[in-house]
Design a protein around this motif. Sequence first.
Motif: not given
Lengths: 210, 595, 266
Positions: B165-166, B260, B263, B277, B342, B413, B417, B485, B488, C190, C193-194, C198, C204-207, C209-210, C212, C214, C230-232
């Motif tokens: 959504x950004x 969604x 928010x 999303x 991911x 994993x 990113x 990442x 940045x 979230x 936003x996404x 991380x 390991x990392x996981x998004x 997501x608004x 959801x 997870x 943060x990795x997104x």
Amino acid sequence: MTTLTGLGLLDGGEGDPKVVALPRRPIRREPLDADGVAMLGTWVALAPIAMLFLAFVSAFIVRRGLGEGWTAIRLPALVWVNTAVLLTSSFTLELARHASRRGGKDAGWMGRTLLLGGMFLAGQTVAWKMLFGAGVSLGLTPYGSFFYLLTGCHAVHLAGGLLALAAAALWPRDGTRKLSRHGAIRVCAIYWHFMTIVWVGILSLLMIGR
Amino acid sequence: MSVATQQKPPAHGHAPPEGFLWKYVFSKDHKVIGIQYYFLALVSVFMGMGMSLLIRLQLAYPDRMWPLLGKIFPKGMADGVLSPEFYLSMVTMHGTMMVFFVLTTAPQGGFGNYILPIQIGARDMAFPTLNMLSFWTTFAGFCALVAAFFVQGGAPLGGWTGYAPLSALGEIAGPGQGMGLNLWILSIALFCLASLLGALNFLATTLAMRAEGMSLMRMPLTVWAWFTTAVLSLLAFPVLLGGGVLLLMDRIGGTSFFVPSGLVVAGQPIDHHGGSVILWQHLFWFFGHPEVYIAIIPGMGAVSTILSTFARKPVFGYKAMVLAIFAIGGLGFFVWGHHMFISGMSPYTAVAFSLLTLTIGVPSAVKTFNWLGTLWGAKIRFTTPMLFALGFVSLFVTGGLTGIFLGQTSIDLWFHDTYFVVGHFHMIMGVAAIFGIFAATYFWFPKMFGRLMNEGLGKIHFMLTFIGVYAIFVPMHALGLAGHPRRYYDSSTYEYLRSANSLHMVITWAAFFTAAAQLLFLVNFFWSLWKGKRAGDNPWEATTLEWSIPSPPPFDNFGALEPVVHHGPFEFSVPGAAKDFVMQTDPPSAATGKH
Amino acid sequence: MALLLAAIVWGLALYTGYYLYNDSYWMPTAISDAARQIDSQLVLTMAVTGVAFFAAQFLLGWFILKYRDRGQAKALYQHGDNRIEIGGMIIVTVVFVAVAFAGQKVWAQVHLTTSPPNAVHVEITAEQFVWNVRYPGPDGAFGKTDPKFYEKIGNTVGVDPSDAAGKDDLTVINNLAVPVNTPVELTLRSKDVIHSFFMPNLRIKQDAVPGMAIPLRFTANKVGDYEVVCAELCGLTHYRMFAFLKVLEPADYQAWLQERAAEVTQ
């Protein structure tokens, strides 16, 4: 001017007087004439249009699968009338195409198709106005959003088709253009029938996906 | 050997256009259009490169002030300090400009338009008016993109991938996400339309307008590459267009395709409901993955042709090369999920995508074997185009192999990113594909402009660039290994990245060095346009049809007559032939080899 | 030219090898078995791709050198060799398929398993630009949430005050503490936003997501303080959206929870 010659943008290879002599045969008829190439192009063009609608359809399916707030809207009865009009226009276009085959009189059928096509678009506009008037905004429900999206995208494509039909109806019969009149009508027919099929598909999706 | 002497007017009699506007601006001549695309890409690449240098400056010297730059960019670099929004907008626009207006424009729109019709023996593309429209639509898209810099809020900052959504929320999500993002979407939509129009032409022309004797299996690999790229474009761009329409509707139409419920952004509740999303990512990458093949396949075609020409040897495994292009293009439609391991999509789906992704390595490996096979037993002439083609092979290997890391779910994993991804896609797109463009430029410049580029300058340009790009992008992989990442603005506060941060300096210095080296190319290009030595029809002693006509070609390519093809595209070193090359249009008796 | 070019090709290959195999740039300490397995798979992939890489670059340089134009009349006239073609394809396919399957192993552990009953459950709700870490408290249940209950201070996750299960929920900002050698299941959510959670030391990392929720599973086996990033791309200060992972002995972990709970009531 010399610069432009050097850039190769002026016709004639005046830059190099030595032309390698190639054994060439004189002009022969190409396997596909202008009509054939135009038809090929039109068939190929259906693929990206299909992909666009498929993208929207898959979004529809995903969103419906999520459930939340799906709420179908009742489509105005006018939509069914418009559908009948569109189907008829495909029929009249077919008659026009047949008539134009042997250089026959297609103008009448072309005119009727144009009229019916225009009626469809006008009818769709009225249907949207009716829905907006009833408070169904673009974002009221996702079903509604998809309705506007799919019918709107279809209408834009059909409007383009209508312009093409008009051009084909005005096409010269005397061979002054590379594409023949019959060829122009055939090209329009491929596109127009496709858009009719897409419309049937959209309606089916909207009905099944309530 | 009978030479036809009949001079008949061409069946499709189109006289050359009159007037400046019709000759050079709204020209329907595929050659002029090709040059227009090429120059658009040239402008774009220097703009994109400029943006990348600003990015690199920030990353190597995050605490520094640049007063001079502060004067040039008063909004983005107030007091000479690059702001985070300026940085992110540079990242976003650099990516967008390079991917679309360079990598999808120069190889296909530029060289494809110019060379394809000639290589198959046609007088022009099937739909010249459409071709002209497709260039100007591309140009309109370019203008829309550049305009994003100048509107209130500035250019968008969501990356070239514009994830929702950004990207769907509007200005509340950050500066540049207002009008700037709308213009970005408009630019991409126009680009999609333009590409579709162009692709239509490529397909119809290749299928319907080949000269007599030019069977499908006698087409040069460049034509196969452009053809396949056109097919990919036709199927992939509409999906991006669709996604863009949905995004725009979310932004200004009040719909919720990607947003969604529930928010709250910057303290404000958002009035959207039930969107998905991840749907944006699916639509984007369904396009995005074929897009990277659209960017590289024409380069592969050019490299195959150039390697063969300067190795004086037929391409090793022509049929396998064609099948490999199909395989890469086809498989490319089934692997988009590897950008999304991911993302929250089903982990089972992720496994499926991973397994499929690794299969693309097979046709890519086949192509690499065959390039090496073309060199085996060769008689290599080290001209500048050949150097870039050889460089391409080296870069394709490096860039391609790092894909094997990213395609595995377990390893992704770690790498997702991070700069490993950035290094990977730059190696394969931002360098290998660019080398394809350079190779093509040095190769076809004599044909297009009737003059030779300077070989000495070209060789130096190659050396400096080849070394430079490795110097830039290999350390980036190391940054990724360290876990740095992406996107940045500043990473100096992180303990775990302490040792890695020194790499930023190396990369930045290498970037400035390599950027400077490109001036050599610019000087060579423009000087040669005006003052280069006159080129003959076939300075490289190549075999394909474009080398059988004058440099530059006449308005209708082949003059009043039509070529007839008697040989395959890469008949070099044919035993028994008089010279070490047999052109495709040479009479049948000129070679006693195959085809 | 041939010699120079071959030297450059080989030189660049060695340069690449140096940077990629130089483990001074490599990952931080691995603190779980899964992390170590990811590292092994990484090394395996390095080895396999390394062989392919050096072989290809070597051949390229060697062919450049060996097959330069030495004044001979013609090159070898050959259109290919199907046996080499097919043979090469088979070898590559076997290797890639093997690597592909091997590369699913840790993924399956992390994502295709369920947590055992003794797992510690923690919920992470990301927002621009902060990580809200919520513990379920002694009742082991998370209270329901709703955006309308958000409060900038005191209820950043929007716990429904009328839900009994939420009464003992504990929310901390930017700090995730877990007991060592205990399975942990994070649930990522979230608010806007996404984002992406991380943890480099766990690999390991996981998004987040608004819309959801997870899961992400791990078992840390080394006590210590570790960085989380943060990795997104999530907006302007994406680069400063960090947190800390604290792996503690079980007793220290309980103490930590109690200290945090006490801070909240003050």
